[in-house]
Design a protein around this motif. Structure first.
Motif, PDB file in Angstrom:
ATOM      1  N   ALA A 352       0.797  -1.008  -0.054  1.00  9.59           N
ATOM      2  CA  ALA A 352       0.005   0.573   0.133  1.00  9.59           C
ATOM      3  C   ALA A 352       1.126   1.144   0.259  1.00  9.59           C
ATOM      4  CB  ALA A 352      -1.301   0.002   1.456  1.00  9.59           C
ATOM      5  N   VAL A 353       1.828   0.726   1.038  1.00  7.29           N
ATOM      6  CA  VAL A 353       2.845   2.213   0.529  1.00  7.29           C
ATOM      7  C   VAL A 353       3.466   3.171  -0.602  1.00  7.29           C
ATOM      8  CG1 VAL A 353       4.827   3.367   2.111  1.00  7.29           C
ATOM      9  CG2 VAL A 353       3.131   2.531   3.796  1.00  7.29           C
ATOM     10  N   ALA A 354       3.385   1.423  -1.410  1.00  6.57           N
ATOM     11  CA  ALA A 354       4.465   1.943  -2.558  1.00  6.57           C
ATOM     12  C   ALA A 354       3.885   2.144  -3.214  1.00  6.57           C
ATOM     13  CB  ALA A 354       5.076   0.362  -3.123  1.00  6.57           C
ATOM     14  N   GLY A 355       2.666   2.735  -3.094  1.00  8.29           N
ATOM     15  CA  GLY A 355       1.564   3.315  -4.576  1.00  8.29           C
ATOM     16  C   GLY A 355       0.465   4.489  -3.901  1.00  8.29           C
ATOM     17  N   HIS A 356       0.756   4.718  -2.469  1.00 13.65           N
ATOM     18  CA  HIS A 356       0.023   5.719  -2.136  1.00 13.65           C
ATOM     19  C   HIS A 356       1.055   6.547  -1.167  1.00 13.65           C
ATOM     20  CE1 HIS A 356      -2.697   2.580  -3.169  1.00 13.65           C
ATOM     21  NE2 HIS A 356      -3.764   2.988  -3.527  1.00 13.65           N
ATOM     22  N   GLY A 357      -0.127   7.939  -0.780  1.00  8.10           N
ATOM     23  CA  GLY A 357       1.030   8.645  -0.260  1.00  8.10           C
ATOM     24  C   GLY A 357       0.344   9.013   1.043  1.00  8.10           C
ATOM     25  N   LEU A 358      -0.600   8.930   0.852  1.00  9.11           N
ATOM     26  CA  LEU A 358      -2.026   8.495   2.348  1.00  9.11           C
ATOM     27  C   LEU A 358      -2.015   7.124   2.930  1.00  9.11           C
ATOM     28  CD1 LEU A 358      -2.163   9.743   5.604  1.00  9.11           C
ATOM     29  CD2 LEU A 358      -4.305  10.370   4.472  1.00  9.11           C
ATOM     30  N   VAL A 359      -1.660   6.399   3.918  1.00 10.63           N
ATOM     31  CA  VAL A 359      -2.331   5.128   4.130  1.00 10.63           C
ATOM     32  C   VAL A 359      -2.126   4.808   5.715  1.00 10.63           C
ATOM     33  CG1 VAL A 359      -1.852   2.445   4.227  1.00 10.63           C
ATOM     34  CG2 VAL A 359      -0.763   4.122   2.535  1.00 10.63           C
ATOM     35  N   ARG A 496     -12.717   7.190   5.165  1.00 12.93           N
ATOM     36  CA  ARG A 496     -11.918   5.951   3.940  1.00 12.93           C
ATOM     37  C   ARG A 496     -11.812   6.634   1.982  1.00 12.93           C
ATOM     38  NH1 ARG A 496     -13.352   1.856   5.272  1.00 12.93           N
ATOM     39  NH2 ARG A 496     -12.930   0.185   3.613  1.00 12.93           N
ATOM     40  N   ILE A 497     -10.973   7.758   2.979  1.00 15.57           N
ATOM     41  CA  ILE A 497     -10.091   8.330   1.242  1.00 15.57           C
ATOM     42  C   ILE A 497      -8.880   7.683   0.646  1.00 15.57           C
ATOM     43  CG2 ILE A 497     -11.085  10.175   1.849  1.00 15.57           C
ATOM     44  CD1 ILE A 497      -8.785  11.066   2.796  1.00 15.57           C
ATOM     45  N   CYS A 498      -8.076   6.410   1.948  1.00 18.97           N
ATOM     46  CA  CYS A 498      -6.901   5.978   1.274  1.00 18.97           C
ATOM     47  C   CYS A 498      -6.915   5.003   1.356  1.00 18.97           C
ATOM     48  CB  CYS A 498      -5.906   6.969   1.508  1.00 18.97           C
ATOM     49  SG  CYS A 498      -5.920   6.815   4.222  1.00 18.97           S
ATOM     50  N   ARG A 724     -15.829  16.179   6.308  1.00 20.68           N
ATOM     51  CA  ARG A 724     -16.870  17.091   5.402  1.00 20.68           C
ATOM     52  C   ARG A 724     -15.840  18.133   4.550  1.00 20.68           C
ATOM     53  NH1 ARG A 724     -21.851  15.097   5.529  1.00 20.68           N
ATOM     54  NH2 ARG A 724     -23.002  14.829   7.880  1.00 20.68           N
ATOM     55  N   LEU A 725     -15.299  18.328   4.921  1.00 17.59           N
ATOM     56  CA  LEU A 725     -13.897  18.639   4.348  1.00 17.59           C
ATOM     57  C   LEU A 725     -12.871  18.826   3.537  1.00 17.59           C
ATOM     58  CD1 LEU A 725     -12.549  20.980   6.871  1.00 17.59           C
ATOM     59  CD2 LEU A 725     -13.797  22.330   5.240  1.00 17.59           C
ATOM     60  N   LEU A 726     -12.735  17.009   3.198  1.00 16.76           N
ATOM     61  CA  LEU A 726     -11.741  16.260   2.805  1.00 16.76           C
ATOM     62  C   LEU A 726     -13.252  15.906   1.502  1.00 16.76           C
ATOM     63  CD1 LEU A 726     -10.358  14.353   5.204  1.00 16.76           C
ATOM     64  CD2 LEU A 726      -9.691  15.591   3.718  1.00 16.76           C
ATOM     65  N   ALA A 727     -14.738  15.102   1.833  1.00 17.02           N
ATOM     66  CA  ALA A 727     -15.354  14.947   0.326  1.00 17.02           C
ATOM     67  C   ALA A 727     -14.940  15.624  -0.627  1.00 17.02           C
ATOM     68  CB  ALA A 727     -16.846  14.946   1.518  1.00 17.02           C
ATOM     69  N   PRO A 728     -15.004  17.322  -0.733  1.00 14.97           N
ATOM     70  CA  PRO A 728     -15.138  17.155  -2.279  1.00 14.97           C
ATOM     71  C   PRO A 728     -13.544  17.625  -2.792  1.00 14.97           C
ATOM     72  CG  PRO A 728     -15.309  18.966  -0.322  1.00 14.97           C
ATOM     73  CD  PRO A 728     -15.587  17.765  -0.013  1.00 14.97           C
ATOM     74  N   GLN A 729     -12.750  17.290  -1.986  1.00 13.63           N
ATOM     75  CA  GLN A 729     -11.684  17.473  -2.473  1.00 13.63           C
ATOM     76  C   GLN A 729     -10.614  15.360  -2.897  1.00 13.63           C
ATOM     77  OE1 GLN A 729      -8.818  20.160  -0.882  1.00 13.63           O
ATOM     78  NE2 GLN A 729      -9.972  20.198   0.713  1.00 13.63           N
ATOM     79  N   THR A 730     -11.559  14.555  -2.751  1.00 14.80           N
ATOM     80  CA  THR A 730     -10.563  13.213  -2.497  1.00 14.80           C
ATOM     81  C   THR A 730     -12.106  12.350  -2.840  1.00 14.80           C
ATOM     82  OG1 THR A 730     -10.956  13.145  -0.018  1.00 14.80           O
ATOM     83  CG2 THR A 730      -9.269  13.841  -0.594  1.00 14.80           C
ATOM     84  N   PRO A 731     -11.219  11.457  -3.394  1.00 11.79           N
ATOM     85  CA  PRO A 731     -11.591  10.492  -3.609  1.00 11.79           C
ATOM     86  C   PRO A 731     -11.935   9.388  -2.538  1.00 11.79           C
ATOM     87  CG  PRO A 731     -10.366   9.580  -4.691  1.00 11.79           C
ATOM     88  CD  PRO A 731     -10.129  11.224  -4.445  1.00 11.79           C
ATOM     89  N   THR A 732     -13.430   8.512  -2.474  1.00 16.32           N
ATOM     90  CA  THR A 732     -13.386   7.147  -1.322  1.00 16.32           C
ATOM     91  C   THR A 732     -13.338   6.205  -2.266  1.00 16.32           C
ATOM     92  OG1 THR A 732     -15.142   8.918  -1.118  1.00 16.32           O
ATOM     93  CG2 THR A 732     -15.659   6.702  -0.132  1.00 16.32           C
ATOM     94  N   THR A 733     -12.526   5.315  -1.230  1.00 19.39           N
ATOM     95  CA  THR A 733     -12.072   4.490  -1.520  1.00 19.39           C
ATOM     96  C   THR A 733     -13.139   2.929  -1.234  1.00 19.39           C
ATOM     97  OG1 THR A 733     -11.172   4.209   0.999  1.00 19.39           O
ATOM     98  CG2 THR A 733      -9.431   4.601  -1.877  1.00 19.39           C
ATOM     99  N   ASP A 734     -13.157   1.827  -1.702  1.00 22.57           N
ATOM    100  CA  ASP A 734     -13.737   0.849  -1.492  1.00 22.57           C
ATOM    101  C   ASP A 734     -13.680   0.503   0.207  1.00 22.57           C
ATOM    102  OD1 ASP A 734     -15.141   1.443  -3.629  1.00 22.57           O
ATOM    103  OD2 ASP A 734     -14.420   0.225  -4.833  1.00 22.57           O
TER     104      ASP A 734
END
Length: 734
Positions: A352-359, A496-498, A724-734
């Motif tokens: 996960a850390v190899a491919g993502h900026g936040l885990v 659930r953004i990362c 609420r502040l994160l929602a419009p800026q980041t996609p939601t992960t499954d």
């Protein structure tokens, strides 16, 4: 007028969810109830050659807040959902009342739906604080001029307030503090520990017949005070109806006008957040889109600017990490090879850390081996990787996992993973320092004990990371939340953004079984053949104190082999017949008797030092002289000036669960007197019981309240805006 912080009254407690273990009532003097100006004056001999840790921290925070102010001023156009409302404070309150009463639909009040928040802009890097000039005395924050303090002292005496409040009041109000206090006596409420009824008495003495409950100055002061109390209870803002209801309980005749005045004076900010709707409504949303008056409901929040801007800055910094690709350090094949050599969820974490900026990484005490494995892997791949913990207890605990000696200066060598404190990292006192752009000079940062991060510390961390860096937040979601406002780790888990990696490594033995059961709401019996868990029933608080001293001084050393200096007592609060004050007095008398000639302390006393709100440094008293009380904390010498000893140093044989967060001891004695029932919750019990590594004794005087708290009482909710502040800026992960 007493200035000892008092437990929240029923109406305030209902409004801000303060409780016996909230930072405002159960944390150490200085942790949540001392004025922000009560900072230490330096730390040992090194302070003569460089800026003190606290001064550097204050400088870093000032720079960060200036950066936030610049970013706020640059924003143009309509404010996005979750942002500050436009228009005057009067328009806001009128709009809210119109919506609540049904006179107008939300669409006619708040206008068209606002555009999504734009992606976080490139941050302006704060420059690294410059070292102070060499000086002969320990560095410390500059205080007000002596004449200012003396003038404030005279005004306080005239109003019947303790003159001892002058050193706290003068720096809060600045130059001309005496004139400001005469013009608005309710400004005294800004001093930690002062309550509205005490400020009312001070105002009556100064203003005479002019003083009344409908005074606009009183309404503003009580509004700000309630918001401060809410922050001490963990909230970053309060819903408007809740705030106005509590103002009415506090004797403010026109709560709406008080809020309006507070907003108009810029002492608080107002926000609107769109509320989530049911799934059925969302499915039919497109069909109803054209119908008039069919708009999503909103909630209106009121918050102090300090925490509101920190939460916005945190959201922007996290969104930048989520939306940007991490720096390509090591090939994909190298990362995959490292993951293949790891086991279980450690391999998942590395991938996960190899491919993502936040885990995010979750798990109990045993799961810390997985972030440790990640750090070793990162170092092997050539990354500049560091670990940070909110406090020295967590730092030293994680350093032991890495194989580093606790409390030693960390090495930055390629094969030497290092652990530092968050404060040390941000100030440059520990860790890699900062690059030419002012960002932390690292590629990977692993923050352990992440539930302890509040919004201010989180914002400083997120905005200090360079582009392309990776951030891992690791912690146990079942422990108590941060002392400061916010619930950063829990909000991120919910958003659930990362990627979220849940460790499958269980905590071993009877203690691990007991604590894991508590985490899911079950308090079961466990087999403890080695006396790993012992229950000691008591009838009253006096017996609880007696049995606690007996356990620490005699039973545990004799039967378990753990000496008294490696045993930690944990109790719900400082006050009460079996709180930390009473327990520490009894334990001192048995373990290190002495006259307490240095402000109640003697050499060898076990203490906790709180140099700033929410920061706890365990240590021991070494000596005292004209400079102040000399402590040894985490291997470093700390000198606490005489005038700050009473407010920032306590005996440390017995701690609250919040003070003990981040630490583990070979043995723990958890004291549950009968008057502690209201303080108990599942997260409190989980945290307290989890501080024991080999042996746990429970001095049990709450009968069925213990299993009931585990099964039925979750952590008190906190009002925050981060999801609420994160929602419009980041996609939601499954």
């Amino acid at each position: 007028m007493s200035t000892e912080p008092e437990p929240a009254t029923e109406d305030t407690a209902h409004a801000v969810d303060t409780g016996p273990e909230t930072p405002g009532t159960a944390e150490p003097a200085g942790a949540a109830s001392e004025a922000r100006s009560d900072e230490p004056a330096g730390e040992g001999g090194e302070a003569a050659a460089q800026v003190s840790e606290v001064e550097a921290e204050l400088a870093a925070q000032r720079i960060e807040r200036e950066r936030i102010e610049r970013r706020k001023a640059e924003k143009q156009g309509p404010i996005d959902a979750g942002g500050k409302l436009s228009g005057s404070a009067a328009d806001l309150l009128a709009a809210v009342r119109a919506v609540e009463s049904g006179e107008k639909p939300a669409a006619t009040v708040f206008g068209a739906p606002e555009p999504a928040r734009r992606p976080a802009p490139e941050p302006v890097r704060p420059p690294r604080p410059a070292p102070a000039e060499h000086s002969a005395a320990p560095a410390g924050p500059a205080g007000p001029a002596p004449e200012t303090v003396q003038s404030v002292r005279r005004v306080l005496a005239e109003g019947g307030a303790p003159e001892g409040l002058a050193p706290q009041t003068a720096p809060l109000l600045g130059e001309g503090a005496q004139d400001a206090l005469r013009a608005d006596p309710w400004l005294l409420l800004r001093v930690a520990g002062v309550r509205p009824e005490q400020a009312d008495g001070f105002a009556r003495a100064l203003l005479g017949a002019e003083c009344g409950p409908d005074d606009e100055r009183r309404g503003r002061a009580v509004t700000v005070w309630l918001l401060e109390q809410a922050a001490l209870a963990g909230h970053t803002a309060l819903e408007l109806p809740r705030l106005t209801a509590t103002l009415a309980q506090r004797g403010v005749p026109d709560p709406d006008a008080a809020v309006q005045s507070t907003l108009a004076e810029g002492e608080a900010l107002a926000f609107q957040d769109a509320l989530e709707e049911t799934g059925a409504r969302r499915e039919g949303e497109q069909d109803e889109e054209g119908e008039e008056g069919e708009e999503r409901p909103v909630r209106v929040l009121i918050g102090l600017e300090r925490y509101a801007l920190a939460e916005e800055s945190l959201a922007d910094g996290l969104a930048r990490l989520v939306n940007s690709a991490p720096k390509q350090d090591g090939s994909a094949a190298d990362w995959e090879q490292a993951a293949a050599s790891a086991q279980g969820s450690a391999a998942e974490l590395i991938r996960a850390v190899a491919g993502h900026g936040l885990v995010l990484h979750t798990g109990g005490e045993a799961s810390l081996a997985e972030p440790a494995a990640l750090l070793r892997t990162a170092h092997a791949l050539g990354l500049r990787a560091w670990a940070a913990a909110p406090g020295p207890l967590g730092r030293d605990r994680f350093a032991a996992l890495l194989g580093a000696a606790p409390a030693e200066p960390p090495s930055s060598g390629p094969n030497a993973p290092a652990a530092v404190t968050v404060t040390g990292l941000l100030t440059g006192a520990e860790g890699p320092g900062r690059d030419a752009d002012g960002a932390l000079d690292l590629d990977l940062l692993v923050v352990v004990d992440a539930p302890q991060l509040d919004v201010e510390a989180g914002a400083l961390l997120a905005e200090s990371l360079p582009d392309g860096a990776r951030l891992v937040l690791a912690g146990d979601p079942a422990v108590l939340w941060s002392v400061g406002p916010g619930r950063v780790f829990a909000d991120l888990l919910a958003a659930r953004i990362c990627p979220q990696i849940a460790s499958r490594r269980p905590d071993p033995g009877p203690l691990g079984e007991l604590v894991s059961g508590i985490g899911i709401g079950e308090l079961g019996q466990v087999e403890a053949p080695g006396k790993e868990v012992v229950i000691v029933p008591v009838r009253d608080a006096g017996e609880a104190v007696h049995r606690t001293v007996q356990l620490v001084a005699d039973s545990v050393p004799r039967a378990i082999g753990v000496p008294a200096e490696e045993t930690q007592v944990i109790t719900p609060g400082h006050g009460g017949a079996a709180g930390t004050r009473v327990l520490n007095a009894a334990l001192k008398e048995r373990l290190n008797p002495g006259p307490g000639r240095f402000g109640g302390f003697d050499p060898g006393d076990r203490v906790v030092h709180t140099p700033a709100p929410g920061r706890v440094l365990p240590g021991r008293v070494v000596t005292a002289d004209a400079e102040g009380l000399h402590l040894s904390c985490a291997g470093e010498t700390v000198i606490v000036p005489r005038d700050r000893v009473e407010g920032s140093v306590r005996h440390g044989w017995a701690l609250t669960a919040h003070q003990a967060l981040g630490g583990r001891w070979p043995a723990a004695v958890v004291v549950l007197p009968g008057d502690a029932v209201q303080a108990l919750s599942r997260s409190w019990i989980y945290t307290a019981f989890g501080r024991a590594a080999r042996h746990l004794s429970v001095v049990h005087g709450v009968e069925q309240a213990l299993p009931r708290a585990v099964a039925e009482i979750p952590a008190k909710p906190r009002t925050t805006r981060l999801p609420r502040l994160l929602a419009p800026q980041t996609p939601t992960t499954d």
